[in-house]
Design a protein around this motif. Structure first.
Motif, mmCIF file in Angstrom:
data_model
loop_
_atom_site.group_PDB
_atom_site.id
_atom_site.type_symbol
_atom_site.label_atom_id
_atom_site.label_comp_id
_atom_site.label_asym_id
_atom_site.label_seq_id
_atom_site.Cartn_x
_atom_site.Cartn_y
_atom_site.Cartn_z
ATOM 1 N N MET A 1 -36.532 -32.988 -13.358
ATOM 2 C CA MET A 1 -37.505 -32.356 -12.575
ATOM 3 C C MET A 1 -38.150 -31.162 -13.413
ATOM 4 O O MET A 1 -39.526 -31.004 -13.126
ATOM 5 C CB MET A 1 -36.970 -31.999 -11.296
ATOM 6 C CG MET A 1 -36.800 -32.868 -10.203
ATOM 7 S SD MET A 1 -37.890 -33.948 -9.867
ATOM 8 C CE MET A 1 -39.127 -32.658 -9.134
ATOM 9 N N GLY A 2 -37.448 -30.176 -13.853
ATOM 10 C CA GLY A 2 -38.047 -29.121 -14.604
ATOM 11 C C GLY A 2 -39.449 -29.573 -15.536
ATOM 12 O O GLY A 2 -40.306 -28.944 -15.659
ATOM 13 N N LYS A 3 -38.842 -30.644 -16.321
ATOM 14 C CA LYS A 3 -39.540 -31.035 -17.442
ATOM 15 C C LYS A 3 -41.233 -32.045 -16.563
ATOM 16 O O LYS A 3 -42.121 -31.567 -17.170
ATOM 17 C CB LYS A 3 -39.129 -32.073 -18.225
ATOM 18 C CG LYS A 3 -38.305 -31.266 -19.080
ATOM 19 C CD LYS A 3 -37.765 -32.157 -20.086
ATOM 20 C CE LYS A 3 -36.863 -31.315 -21.193
ATOM 21 N NZ LYS A 3 -35.466 -31.656 -21.173
ATOM 22 N N THR A 4 -40.823 -32.475 -15.784
ATOM 23 C CA THR A 4 -41.969 -33.118 -14.738
ATOM 24 C C THR A 4 -42.777 -32.160 -14.118
ATOM 25 O O THR A 4 -44.003 -32.328 -14.019
ATOM 26 C CB THR A 4 -41.297 -34.077 -13.814
ATOM 27 O OG1 THR A 4 -40.438 -34.859 -14.323
ATOM 28 C CG2 THR A 4 -42.526 -35.178 -13.243
ATOM 29 N N ILE A 5 -42.262 -31.063 -13.792
ATOM 30 C CA ILE A 5 -42.953 -29.991 -13.106
ATOM 31 C C ILE A 5 -43.961 -29.266 -13.982
ATOM 32 O O ILE A 5 -45.094 -29.074 -13.768
ATOM 33 C CB ILE A 5 -42.050 -28.971 -12.262
ATOM 34 C CG1 ILE A 5 -41.565 -29.703 -10.944
ATOM 35 C CG2 ILE A 5 -42.701 -27.744 -11.808
ATOM 36 C CD1 ILE A 5 -40.236 -29.222 -10.378
ATOM 37 N N GLU A 6 -43.296 -29.042 -15.223
ATOM 38 C CA GLU A 6 -44.043 -28.454 -16.076
ATOM 39 C C GLU A 6 -45.503 -29.019 -16.490
ATOM 40 O O GLU A 6 -46.444 -28.517 -16.465
ATOM 41 C CB GLU A 6 -43.321 -28.306 -17.361
ATOM 42 C CG GLU A 6 -44.241 -27.445 -18.589
ATOM 43 C CD GLU A 6 -42.941 -27.553 -19.926
ATOM 44 O OE1 GLU A 6 -42.355 -28.505 -20.202
ATOM 45 O OE2 GLU A 6 -43.064 -26.530 -20.610
#
Ligand SMILES: NC(=O)C1=CN([C@@H]2O[C@H](COP(=O)(O)OP(=O)(O)OC[C@H]3O[C@@H](n4cnc5c(N)ncnc54)[C@H](OP(=O)(O)O)[C@@H]3O)[C@@H](O)[C@H]2O)C=CC1
Ligand SMILES: O=C(O)C1=N[C@H](C(=O)O)C[C@H](O)C1
Length: 238
Positions: A11-16
């Motif tokens: 999720m962190g990477k997709t949100i970035e």
């Protein structure tokens, strides 16, 4: 807007990616290896922190964000036994926290539909209800946070159900949730009403994590500059 990411997994990477595409700046990324960065000037400069980590680590991360004076938007599931503590801190100490078990716009429409259908079913006792959720094999919690929110929506609106259970119903007033873990499934939730005559089901099937991530960034845009405990009902009015 300046965003800090707490948790740099799926999720962190997709949100970035989505935050950058909407013109935001990522000023700090905190993962399991650099918790000292909660005290950094870069982290403290963030307008909001978006937290997606694990059931065991989320609460402590919220406290670190609050200490640094940074509002939090979180979608981590499986920690809700401490929800009341977070609400109290927001109320008493003027902190800011936005929580959703699912940030997808589609799932939030589905939540509203689920409540409406449960209400209708009060008049049709020949139908029993159950739920199925399917997620990827890496998921740590079961049932999913979304399934729990859906179950709460049924229990609040359907008089003949008073609690959810994982897998098996022990009594007729239980709502059983069947949790399946397979492959890389982003998330499927289905509520099934069945009678002798037929089956009625409603289903949400996420095609990827993009919908969850977009919702989290929209929630972060909404949260910056606000105070208190916030959720999707503050953002969308159904
Ligand atoms: N509300 C919603 O809309 C959604 C909620 N979720 C929920 O979000 C959470 C995260 O999901 P997902 O991104 O897929 O999971 P991942 O496992 O891919 O990512 C979690 C990340 O958090 C890191 N981490 C672990 N401990 C800490 C810590 N103490 N501080 C900072 N980072 C830490 C992990 O590092 P490492 O791998 O090194 O341990 C990992 O990179 C889950 O609870 C999931 O259920 C997921 C999708 C949508
Ligand atoms: O772990 C996941 O992946 C997901 N978790 C959330 C949940 O537990 O409901 C939201 C979504 O279903 C994906």
């Amino acid at each position: 807007m300046k965003i800090a990411l707490v948790g740099y997994g799926k999720m962190g990477k997709t949100i970035e990616q989505i935050a950058l595409s909407r013109g935001h700046e990522i000023v700090s990324i905190i993962d399991i290896n650099n918790p000292e960065d909660f005290q950094s000037d870069a982290f403290k400069s963030a307008d909001v922190a978006i937290e997606f980590t694990t059931p065991a680590t989320a609460f402590n991360n919220y406290m670190k964000c609050f200490e640094a004076g940074v509002p939090v938007v979180s979608g981590t599931t499986g920690w809700l036994d401490r929800l009341d503590e977070v609400k109290q801190i927001c109320e008493k100490e003027g902190k800011t926290f936005f929580y959703a078990s699912n940030f997808s716009v589609g799932v939030n429409i589905f939540f509203a539909l689920n409540k409406y259908l449960a209400k209708i079913m009060n008049n049709f006792p020949s139908y029993d209800v159950r739920m199925t959720e399917v997620h990827h094999i890496h998921k740590l919690d079961a049932p999913s946070g979304t399934a729990i929110t859906l179950a709460e929506g049924v229990i609040e609106n359907l008089d003949r159900k008073d609690r959810w259970t994982l897998e098996t119903a022990e009594k007729p007033t239980d709502l059983p949730i069947h949790a399946i873990r397979e492959g890389e499934v982003p998330g499927i939730h289905e509520i099934i009403y069945e009678s002798e005559a037929d089956t009625i089901s409603i289903k949400h099937d996420a095609k990827s994590r993009a919908g969850f991530a977009l919702g989290a960034v929209i929630a972060a845009e909404f949260t910056a500059g606000k105070k208190g405990f916030l959720g999707m009902n503050d953002l969308f009015h159904f």
